[in-house]
Design a protein around this motif. Structure first.
Motif, PDB file in Angstrom:
ATOM      1  N   LEU A  48      15.139 -14.507   8.347  1.00 33.51           N
ATOM      2  CA  LEU A  48      15.093 -15.742   7.552  1.00 33.51           C
ATOM      3  C   LEU A  48      14.010 -16.679   8.082  1.00 33.51           C
ATOM      4  CD1 LEU A  48      16.401 -17.912   5.575  1.00 33.51           C
ATOM      5  CD2 LEU A  48      17.784 -18.575   7.534  1.00 33.51           C
ATOM      6  N   PHE A  49      14.024 -16.878   9.400  1.00 40.63           N
ATOM      7  CA  PHE A  49      13.061 -17.793  10.034  1.00 40.63           C
ATOM      8  C   PHE A  49      11.623 -17.315   9.791  1.00 40.63           C
ATOM      9  CE2 PHE A  49      10.530 -18.828  13.886  1.00 40.63           C
ATOM     10  CZ  PHE A  49      10.496 -20.211  13.730  1.00 40.63           C
ATOM     11  N   ALA A  50      11.405 -16.001   9.945  1.00 41.25           N
ATOM     12  CA  ALA A  50      10.056 -15.457   9.751  1.00 41.25           C
ATOM     13  C   ALA A  50       9.592 -15.656   8.308  1.00 41.25           C
ATOM     14  CB  ALA A  50      10.047 -13.966  10.113  1.00 41.25           C
ATOM     15  N   ALA A  51      10.498 -15.373   7.357  1.00 43.63           N
ATOM     16  CA  ALA A  51      10.132 -15.514   5.941  1.00 43.63           C
ATOM     17  C   ALA A  51       9.865 -16.975   5.595  1.00 43.63           C
ATOM     18  CB  ALA A  51      11.248 -14.953   5.058  1.00 43.63           C
ATOM     19  N   MET A  52      10.689 -17.872   6.113  1.00 47.28           N
ATOM     20  CA  MET A  52      10.493 -19.303   5.824  1.00 47.28           C
ATOM     21  C   MET A  52       9.184 -19.801   6.432  1.00 47.28           C
ATOM     22  SD  MET A  52      14.306 -20.885   6.205  1.00 47.28           S
ATOM     23  CE  MET A  52      14.033 -22.458   5.429  1.00 47.28           C
ATOM     24  N   LEU A 235      10.005 -10.050  10.305  1.00 46.94           N
ATOM     25  CA  LEU A 235       9.074 -10.608   9.307  1.00 46.94           C
ATOM     26  C   LEU A 235       8.934  -9.641   8.117  1.00 46.94           C
ATOM     27  CD1 LEU A 235       6.893 -12.573   8.283  1.00 46.94           C
ATOM     28  CD2 LEU A 235       5.257 -11.399   9.752  1.00 46.94           C
ATOM     29  N   VAL A 236       8.794  -8.354   8.437  1.00 46.28           N
ATOM     30  CA  VAL A 236       8.664  -7.356   7.353  1.00 46.28           C
ATOM     31  C   VAL A 236       9.922  -7.357   6.485  1.00 46.28           C
ATOM     32  CG1 VAL A 236       8.390  -4.893   6.840  1.00 46.28           C
ATOM     33  CG2 VAL A 236       7.094  -5.918   8.703  1.00 46.28           C
ATOM     34  N   ALA A 237      11.092  -7.362   7.148  1.00 44.53           N
ATOM     35  CA  ALA A 237      12.358  -7.381   6.394  1.00 44.53           C
ATOM     36  C   ALA A 237      12.451  -8.661   5.566  1.00 44.53           C
ATOM     37  CB  ALA A 237      13.539  -7.280   7.354  1.00 44.53           C
ATOM     38  N   GLY A 238      12.068  -9.779   6.159  1.00 47.15           N
ATOM     39  CA  GLY A 238      12.118 -11.066   5.456  1.00 47.15           C
ATOM     40  C   GLY A 238      11.204 -11.081   4.241  1.00 47.15           C
ATOM     41  N   GLN A 248      15.511 -18.008   0.978  1.00 49.88           N
ATOM     42  CA  GLN A 248      16.589 -18.977   1.042  1.00 49.88           C
ATOM     43  C   GLN A 248      17.586 -18.566   2.111  1.00 49.88           C
ATOM     44  OE1 GLN A 248      19.040 -18.716  -2.530  1.00 49.88           O
ATOM     45  NE2 GLN A 248      17.723 -17.059  -3.187  1.00 49.88           N
ATOM     46  N   PHE A 249      18.547 -19.455   2.381  1.00 52.72           N
ATOM     47  CA  PHE A 249      19.384 -19.256   3.552  1.00 52.72           C
ATOM     48  C   PHE A 249      20.264 -18.016   3.509  1.00 52.72           C
ATOM     49  CE2 PHE A 249      19.057 -22.304   6.943  1.00 52.72           C
ATOM     50  CZ  PHE A 249      18.046 -23.086   6.449  1.00 52.72           C
ATOM     51  N   SER A 250      20.597 -17.541   2.318  1.00 55.43           N
ATOM     52  CA  SER A 250      21.456 -16.356   2.278  1.00 55.43           C
ATOM     53  C   SER A 250      20.723 -15.113   2.775  1.00 55.43           C
ATOM     54  CB  SER A 250      21.997 -16.115   0.869  1.00 55.43           C
ATOM     55  OG  SER A 250      21.004 -16.297  -0.076  1.00 55.43           O
ATOM     56  N   LEU A 251      19.424 -15.238   2.996  1.00 62.00           N
ATOM     57  CA  LEU A 251      18.640 -14.128   3.545  1.00 62.00           C
ATOM     58  C   LEU A 251      19.191 -13.682   4.901  1.00 62.00           C
ATOM     59  CD1 LEU A 251      16.057 -12.966   2.213  1.00 62.00           C
ATOM     60  CD2 LEU A 251      14.719 -14.247   3.852  1.00 62.00           C
ATOM     61  N   SER A 252      19.742 -14.632   5.652  1.00 59.68           N
ATOM     62  CA  SER A 252      20.257 -14.283   6.985  1.00 59.68           C
ATOM     63  C   SER A 252      21.455 -13.339   6.887  1.00 59.68           C
ATOM     64  CB  SER A 252      20.652 -15.539   7.751  1.00 59.68           C
ATOM     65  OG  SER A 252      21.691 -16.202   7.076  1.00 59.68           O
ATOM     66  N   LEU A 253      22.114 -13.311   5.726  1.00 59.64           N
ATOM     67  CA  LEU A 253      23.310 -12.475   5.575  1.00 59.64           C
ATOM     68  C   LEU A 253      22.973 -10.991   5.431  1.00 59.64           C
ATOM     69  CD1 LEU A 253      25.347 -14.750   3.122  1.00 59.64           C
ATOM     70  CD2 LEU A 253      25.532 -14.624   5.597  1.00 59.64           C
TER      71      LEU A 253
END
Lengths: 328, 426
Positions: A48-52, A235-238, A248-253
């Motif tokens: 999530l952090f990497a994507a944001m 980062l790749v997954a994000g 968005q935040f649900s990405l962490s799930l």
């Protein structure tokens, strides 16, 4: 060919692709666990952090703008420029390396020699901290991920399967891209660990910390390296998941989907993460296709764990995990 | 040291002074977590309208409003904690924007005598004021929404849906399952086939559901989603080239952020809305008196979007009820009990909406002791690739379908909780 069989083939192919997306998350867990024995609960939040961060840099947003504005009474939100995707990716990689340095310097350096459960608890704390930092740094709004990845039905597969089976298969171009990227990533990671000095050091630490230390390998350096690699995998997954659903935040799930993959593929095997992901992806898709409609659907989340547990009964270390033999 | 002494003395004096009267409207907001994208604009609209009343009118009836925010992160336990920590402030009404929190607060607010307003969410049968004395869900509820969608489709199909298939793509939760009974009844009544497709929380994975939609090609897909589920569903619909004009969301699946990432590709997608959009005079006032003055709750970027407007509309309904409570009781500094009585006597007319600078934002409706649900009307809007466009006027639900379901469910709740008729004396 019976219609249901054709549909099942389409579901299987899509399940394989979805499984690869799960594997992208699971890979980050494997890297860190293999080298340090730490089960990194924060891997999903790292994605999530990497994507944001990537999207924030691309959009030219000012990090911590809400905090800055609250303290100084300003109304600054962006720099007014846009950063090309490739440059933004490079800058995000640098951010993830800095993150790895900070994590090692301020958290795990002080926990060397602690019980695995203590290290695991530390990653739980890290996850919540990082989620808060992401929110403060980039805000909670949904951001559009656009790094030029293709999306939508693949027309060639649609037309070809229509000619062969009389029914055109749906395969998302994004899933095909994810499969290609995952393959490159896995080959790259394997090549890195086999043929580079740093890679060999990583493998030495993974095999035996004490032995690696005795030949002069810096544990600290290797762990920073591993956390950096896990950050890049995050980062790749994000990027892949963010392209699907927006950042968005649900990405962490998405980390929750990596757990059954790890249980199945083993916590220490890179190929295991890929094969495990595919088995979970196909298994849950076929179950939803065949049984889901009879029991109300939405079976994917829990069935993935049932499947992983079934495998565990017969092979506790996972398909590719190392068998743990402790002699008294 | 001198400065410190002055500071301590000032604090002591301030603490000892009687607090100035305030009308307290707590906002159980969620600006963090997976559902923040929906929670932020709603909370902004709610707070900004109350701030406008303070700046422009000197509050309501001469008493300033206050909107203490408490972060729930859309988590039910935290929502209850927020309620417990703010109810002592003299809270007049709660609007938690969460069905889960609503279910927990219905018995608590009833015992505490504080009204709960859940517009378009929460427990649908709370529309029966005879059973739910302190819960209000005007102007519309979930079952109204299901009925409105079917009514609109009947209108588009010359009054017949016979032989057609309508799929419900729903969040696999109490919220998502709400319209199933209504749609089952409507399917039987209008001879259409009803296909149910559940999506697990949070809704990031819908590949299998959309493969099924692609195989079975339902004539219409109706969505009951929230958060990430909406964006993913819209993208998946685009991916399989489902005709977007046949894809219809409820009012929690039709916000700006749901479609903006898909942009022009999502053109044609429709959703319900319980509040009309458009350029209303109140927005210019909020911009000038609240945002430009730095009194806004957020960053001001959400002004006028779907959920901001809904939050503002919710605040407007609360403020109108508070003004009515002052009028009914002859007291400016009203309490929750007076607020409840006024909510039960609330009548919203076009004149009132126009006077507030938001002409036609919602339907005209009147609340009574028996009916806490309003008229149940909503408009249908369509995404044109760049913005939401209003498609229809306010559409009425089929009360002959929804009312028996409300009566049945509320009677069951009354029996389980030993509730006797609340309205028999009125």
């Amino acid at each position: 060919m019976p219609e249901q069989l054709v549909f099942a083939m389409e579901v299987t192919l899509n399940g394989l692709m979805t499984g690869v997306m799960y594997s992208l998350v699971a890979l980050g867990f494997v890297l860190i666990f293999k080298a340090s024995g730490i089960f990194n609960y924060a891997q999903g939040v790292m994605a999530l952090f990497a994507a944001m961060t990537l999207v924030g840099i691309q959009d030219g947003r000012v990090p911590f703008s809400h905090v800055i504005n609250a303290i100084f009474g300003t109304h600054i939100y962006d720099f007014g420029w846009e950063v090309p995707a490739l440059l933004a990716i490079l800058l995000t990689v640098i951010v993830m390396i800095i993150f790895a340095l900070l994590v090692q310097r301020f958290v795990f350096k002080h926990l060397v020699g602690q019980e695995p459960i203590i290290l695991f608890m530390a990653t739980i704390g890290l996850a919540y901290f990082l989620e808060g930092v992401s929110d403060l740094m980039w805000g909670s709004e949904i951001r559009n991920m656009d790094v030029g990845l293709p999306q939508g039905i693949n027309d060639w597969i649609d037309v070809t399967t229509l000619e062969i089976f009389g029914y055109g298969f749906f395969i998302d171009n994004l899933d095909l891209a994810a499969t290609l990227i995952a393959a490159i990533l896995v080959m790259g990671l394997i090549a890195y660990s086999q043929y580079t000095k740093n890679g060999r050091a990583m493998r030495a630490v993974a095999d035996d910390h004490q032995a690696a230390l005795s030949v002069g390998i810096s544990l600290n350096y290797v762990w920073i390296l591993v956390w950096s690699l896990a950050g890049i995998v995050a980062l790749v997954a994000g990027v892949m998941w963010g392209s699907k659903s927006g950042v968005q935040f649900s990405l962490s799930l998405i980390a929750l989907k990596a757990l059954p993959v790890l249980m199945l593929g083993g916590f220490t095997s890179i190929p295991g993460a890929i094969v495990g992901g595919m088995i979970i992806g196909v298994g849950e898709a076929l179950f939803e296709f065949a049984i889901g409609p009879m029991i109300g659907g939405a079976t994917e989340n829990w069935f993935a764990y049932v499947l992983a547990l079934l495998f565990l009964v017969f092979r506790p270390q996972g398909l590719f995990g190392e068998k743990i033999i402790e002699r008294v | 040291m001198k400065k410190l002494t002055i500071l301590v003395l000032s604090a002591a004096v301030a603490a000892g002074s009687p607090a100035a009267a305030e009308l307290v409207f707590p906002s159980l907001s969620y600006r963090t977590g997976p559902f923040a994208a929906g929670g932020i604009p709603f909370a902004d609209g709610y707070s900004d309208y109350m701030a406008l009343l303070n700046v422009r009118d000197g509050g309501i009836g001469g008493v300033m409003t206050s909107v203490p925010e408490c972060e729930t992160a859309y988590n039910t336990e935290r929502g209850v904690e927020c309620y417990e920590s703010t109810r002592g402030l003299g809270a007049l009404v709660y609007q938690p924007l969460s069905t889960g929190i609503t279910y927990q607060l219905i018995p608590r607010t009833t015992v505490d005598g504080i009204p709960l307003h859940t517009m378009g969410y929460g427990r649908t049968s709370a529309a029966n004021g005879d059973v739910f004395s302190h819960t209000f869900n005007y102007p519309a509820n979930y079952w109204d929404a299901a009925s409105i969608i079917v009514n609109q489709l009947l209108e588009e199909n010359d009054g017949s849906l016979e032989g057609q298939t309508i799929a419900l793509l729903y969040h696999n939760s109490a919220y998502g399952r709400e319209p199933i009974r209504t749609l089952e009844t409507l399917a039987e009544m209008h001879d259409f086939e009803f296909l149910q497709l559940a999506v697990d929380h949070p809704g990031q994975e819908q590949g299998n559901q959309w493969l099924q939609i692609r195989r079975e090609r339902p004539d219409y897909v109706v969505m009951w989603g929230w958060g990430v589920m909406n964006q993913v569903a819209i993208q998946e619909a685009i991916n399989i080239r489902y005709p977007m004009e046949n894809f219809i969301g409820n009012w929690w699946s039709g916000a700006d952020h749901d479609v903006e990432s898909a942009g022009a590709d999502a053109a044609g997608y429709r959703s319900l809305n319980m509040n009309r959009l458009g350029d209303m005079p109140v927005f210019a006032e909020i911009q000038e008196l609240v945002i430009d003055a730095g009194l806004n709750a957020g960053d001001g970027s959400n002004l006028g979007n779907v959920l901001y407007t809904r939050g503002m509309y919710a605040a407007f309904l609360a403020a109108e009820a508070a003004a009515l409570a002052q009028e009914m009781s002859g007291v400016a500094d009203i309490d929750a009990s007076m607020m409840r009585d006024a909510m039960e006597a609330l009548e919203i007319t076009n004149e009132i909406m126009e006077a507030a600078g938001m002409p036609g934002i919602g339907p005209e409706f009147a609340v009574t002791c028996e009916d806490h649900g309003g008229t149940g009307m909503a408009i249908m809007q369509q995404w044109d690739g760049e913005a939401w466009v209003t498609l229809t006027d306010f559409i009425a639900p089929d009360d002959s379908v929804t009312q028996p379901l409300i009566d049945e469910d509320s009677a069951q709740y009354a029996a389980e909780n030993g509730i006797t008729s609340q309205c028999s004396d009125s």
